[in-house]
Design an enzyme around this catalytic site. Structure first.
Site, mmCIF file in Angstrom:
data_model
loop_
_atom_site.group_PDB
_atom_site.id
_atom_site.type_symbol
_atom_site.label_atom_id
_atom_site.label_comp_id
_atom_site.label_asym_id
_atom_site.label_seq_id
_atom_site.Cartn_x
_atom_site.Cartn_y
_atom_site.Cartn_z
ATOM 1 N N HIS A 248 0.817 -1.214 0.000
ATOM 2 C CA HIS A 248 0.000 0.000 0.000
ATOM 3 C C HIS A 248 0.843 1.252 0.000
ATOM 4 O O HIS A 248 0.439 2.276 -0.512
ATOM 5 C CB HIS A 248 -0.983 -0.037 1.167
ATOM 6 C CG HIS A 248 -2.001 -1.089 0.943
ATOM 7 N ND1 HIS A 248 -1.904 -2.325 1.516
ATOM 8 C CD2 HIS A 248 -3.060 -1.130 0.111
ATOM 9 C CE1 HIS A 248 -2.891 -3.060 1.075
ATOM 10 N NE2 HIS A 248 -3.606 -2.374 0.218
ATOM 11 N N ARG B 125 -10.411 4.198 -2.155
ATOM 12 C CA ARG B 125 -9.919 3.467 -0.975
ATOM 13 C C ARG B 125 -10.127 4.337 0.267
ATOM 14 O O ARG B 125 -9.334 5.242 0.533
ATOM 15 C CB ARG B 125 -8.434 3.148 -1.124
ATOM 16 C CG ARG B 125 -8.096 2.026 -2.095
ATOM 17 C CD ARG B 125 -6.602 1.745 -2.033
ATOM 18 N NE ARG B 125 -6.204 0.540 -2.705
ATOM 19 C CZ ARG B 125 -5.740 0.485 -3.958
ATOM 20 N NH1 ARG B 125 -5.641 1.582 -4.671
ATOM 21 N NH2 ARG B 125 -5.368 -0.666 -4.478
ATOM 22 N N ARG C 48 -15.237 2.170 -1.598
ATOM 23 C CA ARG C 48 -15.011 0.880 -0.946
ATOM 24 C C ARG C 48 -15.104 1.051 0.564
ATOM 25 O O ARG C 48 -14.531 2.004 1.117
ATOM 26 C CB ARG C 48 -13.632 0.326 -1.323
ATOM 27 C CG ARG C 48 -13.400 -1.050 -0.706
ATOM 28 C CD ARG C 48 -12.162 -1.719 -1.246
ATOM 29 N NE ARG C 48 -10.951 -1.102 -0.722
ATOM 30 C CZ ARG C 48 -9.732 -1.527 -1.033
ATOM 31 N NH1 ARG C 48 -9.553 -2.531 -1.866
ATOM 32 N NH2 ARG C 48 -8.664 -0.934 -0.523
ATOM 33 N N GLU D 290 -11.181 -11.069 -4.276
ATOM 34 C CA GLU D 290 -9.743 -11.060 -3.983
ATOM 35 C C GLU D 290 -9.361 -12.180 -3.017
ATOM 36 O O GLU D 290 -8.188 -12.405 -2.747
ATOM 37 C CB GLU D 290 -9.303 -9.698 -3.446
ATOM 38 C CG GLU D 290 -10.112 -9.180 -2.270
ATOM 39 C CD GLU D 290 -9.717 -7.767 -1.840
ATOM 40 O OE1 GLU D 290 -8.668 -7.259 -2.263
ATOM 41 O OE2 GLU D 290 -10.474 -7.179 -1.051
ATOM 42 N N ASN E 138 -4.298 -7.729 -6.594
ATOM 43 C CA ASN E 138 -3.157 -7.615 -5.663
ATOM 44 C C ASN E 138 -3.283 -8.667 -4.566
ATOM 45 O O ASN E 138 -2.328 -9.364 -4.238
ATOM 46 C CB ASN E 138 -3.117 -6.231 -5.008
ATOM 47 C CG ASN E 138 -3.082 -5.112 -6.018
ATOM 48 O OD1 ASN E 138 -2.738 -5.339 -7.160
ATOM 49 N ND2 ASN E 138 -3.451 -3.924 -5.604
ATOM 50 N N ASP E 139 -4.478 -8.754 -3.989
ATOM 51 C CA ASP E 139 -4.681 -9.741 -2.932
ATOM 52 C C ASP E 139 -4.976 -11.132 -3.497
ATOM 53 O O ASP E 139 -4.566 -12.131 -2.920
ATOM 54 C CB ASP E 139 -5.806 -9.297 -1.990
ATOM 55 C CG ASP E 139 -5.304 -8.292 -0.974
ATOM 56 O OD1 ASP E 139 -4.237 -8.544 -0.386
ATOM 57 O OD2 ASP E 139 -5.947 -7.255 -0.790
ATOM 58 N N ARG F 34 2.300 -10.202 -0.551
ATOM 59 C CA ARG F 34 2.468 -9.131 -1.540
ATOM 60 C C ARG F 34 3.494 -8.092 -1.110
ATOM 61 O O ARG F 34 3.948 -7.295 -1.922
ATOM 62 C CB ARG F 34 1.115 -8.460 -1.836
ATOM 63 C CG ARG F 34 0.530 -7.704 -0.675
ATOM 64 C CD ARG F 34 -0.909 -7.313 -0.913
ATOM 65 N NE ARG F 34 -1.058 -5.967 -1.426
ATOM 66 C CZ ARG F 34 -2.229 -5.359 -1.605
ATOM 67 N NH1 ARG F 34 -3.359 -5.999 -1.340
ATOM 68 N NH2 ARG F 34 -2.300 -4.138 -2.059
ATOM 69 N N CYS G 202 -9.466 -4.163 -10.571
ATOM 70 C CA CYS G 202 -8.965 -2.922 -9.968
ATOM 71 C C CYS G 202 -7.609 -3.096 -9.297
ATOM 72 O O CYS G 202 -7.105 -2.185 -8.670
ATOM 73 C CB CYS G 202 -9.974 -2.345 -8.981
ATOM 74 S SG CYS G 202 -10.242 -3.404 -7.556
HETATM 75 C C1 PEP Z 1 -6.439 -5.561 -4.601
HETATM 76 O O1 PEP Z 1 -6.257 -6.318 -3.642
HETATM 77 O O2 PEP Z 1 -6.154 -5.866 -5.794
HETATM 78 C C2 PEP Z 1 -7.002 -4.216 -4.377
HETATM 79 C C3 PEP Z 1 -7.332 -3.435 -5.387
HETATM 80 O O3 PEP Z 1 -7.150 -3.795 -3.097
HETATM 81 P P1 PEP Z 1 -5.941 -3.275 -2.173
HETATM 82 O O4 PEP Z 1 -4.723 -3.152 -3.052
HETATM 83 O O5 PEP Z 1 -6.386 -1.971 -1.602
HETATM 84 O O6 PEP Z 1 -5.821 -4.358 -1.161
HETATM 85 MG MG MG Z 2 -7.157 -5.905 -1.718
#
Ligand code: PEP
Ligand code: MG
Length: 575
Positions: free
Chosen positions: A190, A297, A333, A433, A456-457, A467, A504
């Site tokens: 993040h 976010r 979100r 996710e 990402n998750d 990650r 996303c």
């Molecule tokens: C993700 O997990 O791909 C996502 C968009 O959420 P974040 O990166 O905020 O966990």
């Molecule tokens: Mg996520």
């Protein structure tokens, strides 16, 4: 002397500045012994460092004013008490005197001894006190090496540190810091996402610089290639200036696409939404012609302050985003605190043994009904000013969506009975996710108005690869047949059931992966405005039908190399 130190690119942009080194609290010092006749001078160095830190604490205490003075003051007093703790100090004295260890190594040994005692405690609060020991030890270490322990930047500096928290980044940028290099971290953390949002060049995974740089050393960093040059020579400076000029030229060229559609060569429109964390992101998204905000976010409202934002503060932030998008939809979100998005309010637990698998996202919201109610009310109030969708993070299955529908409906009903304006319908969507949600989707898609795939998750959980852990390298990568297959299944389920679906995660922001996403049938992507024009340019160079025809070959890829070959073959521009 000039040194080239490559790391991993995390937020693009080049910077030239002076190093400000912040050493890690858990000292990574090798065992060093000193000669018997050096013991007294080593003890003197140590005691002088203790005095310096005591003076720093007094100074900090005297400068505190306002509402937070009491709370912050308590922390400072606690740290000052630790500095007077005979267990801490005489232990270090002993290690230097009898063990003949260097003061740095003695600090490390003593820290580890105390950490072992704290870690064995049953009480979670007491266990977390090791953070205070670390901070005091970190200050002592910094005083020994005449460095500032607190995170503080000066304009024109590049912070060199082990890791940086999202909450620290905005503060650094406002102080004029021009770039950050971290020893650990990952481009998908993040902090990296926020750095891109702030346009702050960031290089991660560069442990060598932390060992080699000293305060004041000149650095050139390139957040696009990950390259760092310590004490650059004339040719490095020339190359840096040329890169800055080139990226300005590229920007100018890309800027011509601001008003162009995100349309493939065979006239398929791809909806490009924006991911946003700040008000500036929203304005940028609007200026670049984003279809709307696909991911707002909200946790970033919670990260920077010690107090929870109340309904009014949240409502104002959401309403401002809605107004700034002038009628285009804003997808808000619900709170996704936890894991690497730890806050200063103490809301997200700090001592979970497995934070990524812990009480984060929707789990935390459902565990704190009052918090959820406040946020749902703020989101619903914002819907009175323009189109709003609500998106739920970390959904694992049907139950959570049902509970979130109930929370939203209750908030809407309350607001209407208070006479407030609320949209007739606020679509509620699920983030896909968590692998269980992807697998169980056919069973609960009826409870979702739309879906957004958080790669990402999803990559982290599907591949069991953290990650934020740079050392995992290729193990954390979307180029895996399991990822391709899950994406394919989710997109197909959504298409069959007529539900809009977006990706996303950061994969959507990387022009390299866009052909793969189009081949899978995605027609909506959500990405940070920083790369929106690059992605639009890639979309405009692709032929949708050709990519769709190549889907079977993509699904047949048996490993990373196979997917890479597919990308090399089909992902190239058709120009
Ligand atoms: C993700 O997990 O791909 C996502 C968009 O959420 P974040 O990166 O905020 O966990
Ligand atoms: Mg996520």
């Amino acid at each position: 002397m000039r040194q080239l130190l490559p790391g991993t690119a995390a937020s693009r942009g080049c910077a030239l500045g002076q190093a400000r080194v912040r050493l890690p609290h858990a000292l990574d010092v090798e065992e060093t012994r000193i000669a018997a006749d050096a013991v007294e001078s080593e003890l003197e160095r140590f005691h002088a460092a203790v005095e310096t830190v005591r003076a720093e604490m007094r100074n900090l205490r005297d400068r505190l004013h306002g509402a937070l003075a009491h709370e912050v003051g308590e922390f400072i007093d606690l740290h000052a008490l630790l500095l007077d703790d005979p267990e801490l100090l005489s232990g270090i004295d002993d290690l230097i005197r009898t063990g003949q260890y260097s003061v740095d190594y003695a600090l490390r040994l003593q820290r580890n001894r105390l950490a072992a005692v704290f870690e064995s405690m049953d009480d979670a609060y007491l266990r977390s006190r090791i953070d205070d020991i670390d901070q005091v030890i970190g200050r002592l270490h910094a005083a020994l090496h005449s460095r500032q322990a607190v995170l503080q930047g000066v304009s024109g500096e590049i912070l060199v540190t082990d890791n940086v928290a999202p909450a620290e980044l905005a503060q650094l940028q406002s102080q004029g810091v021009v770039g950050v290099v971290t020893a650990g971290g990952s481009p998908l953390s993040h902090s990296a996402i926020l750095a891109r949002s702030l346009h702050l060049p960031l290089v991660v995974g560069n442990p060598h610089l932390l060992q080699k740089a000293n305060d004041g050393d000149v650095l050139v960093i390139d957040g696009s290639s990950g390259l760092v040059v310590l004490e650059p020579d004339a040719s490095d400076l020339r190359a840096h200036h040329a890169r800055v000029k080139e990226s300005r030229r590229e920007r100018r060229q890309l800027n011509r696409l601001r008003r162009e559609p995100s349309r493939t060569r065979d006239d398929i429109d791809i909806k490009l939404w924006a991911n946003a964390e700040t008000r500036d992101d929203v304005s940028e998204a609007h200026a670049l012609g984003a279809a709307g905000v696909g991911l707002y976010r909200t946790e970033f409202l919670f990260l920077g302050s010690n107090v929870l934002p109340d309904e009014e503060a949240q409502f104002r932030a959401y309403r401002d985003a809605v107004l700034a998008m002038t009628g285009r939809t804003v997808t808000i979100r619900t709170l996704d605190l936890g894991a690497d998005k730890a806050d200063k309010t103490g809301l997200a637990l700090r001592d979970e043994p497995n934070p990524s698998l812990g009480l984060r996202g929707v789990r935390l919201s459902l565990a704190r009904p009052e918090l959820l109610r406040t946020q749902m009310r703020a989101i619903a109030r914002a819907s009175g000013y323009g189109p709003v969708r609500a998106l739920v993070p970390m959904v694992a299955g049907a139950e959570e969506m049902l509970a979130m529908h109930a929370a939203l409906a209750a908030a809407v009903q309350e607001l209407r009975s208070e006479g407030r304006e609320v949209a007739a319908h606020i679509p509620l969507g699920a983030m896909i996710e968590v692998p269980s949600a992807a697998l169980a989707l056919p069973g609960f898609i009826a409870d979702c108005d739309f879906l957004s795939i958080g790669t990402n998750d999803l990559v982290q959980y599907l591949l069991a690869a953290d990650r934020t852990n740079e050392s995992l390298g290729e193990l954390y990568s979307p180029l895996h047949p399991a990822i391709v297959r899950v994406l394919h299944d989710v997109v197909r389920t959504c298409q069959r059931r007529g539900k809009p679906v977006t990706v996303c995660g950061e994969i959507a922001a990387d022009p390299v992966f866009v052909p793969l996403l189009l081949a899978l049938g995605l027609t909506e992507l959500s990405l940070h405005p920083a790369t929106l024009l690059d992605v639009r340019q890639t979309i405009r160079s692709q032929t949708h039908a050709r990519l769709r025809a190549a889907l079977p070959a993509l699904l047949r890829a048996r490993n990373r190399a196979g997917i890479q070959r597919w990308l090399d073959r089909h992902g190239r521009d058709c120009n």
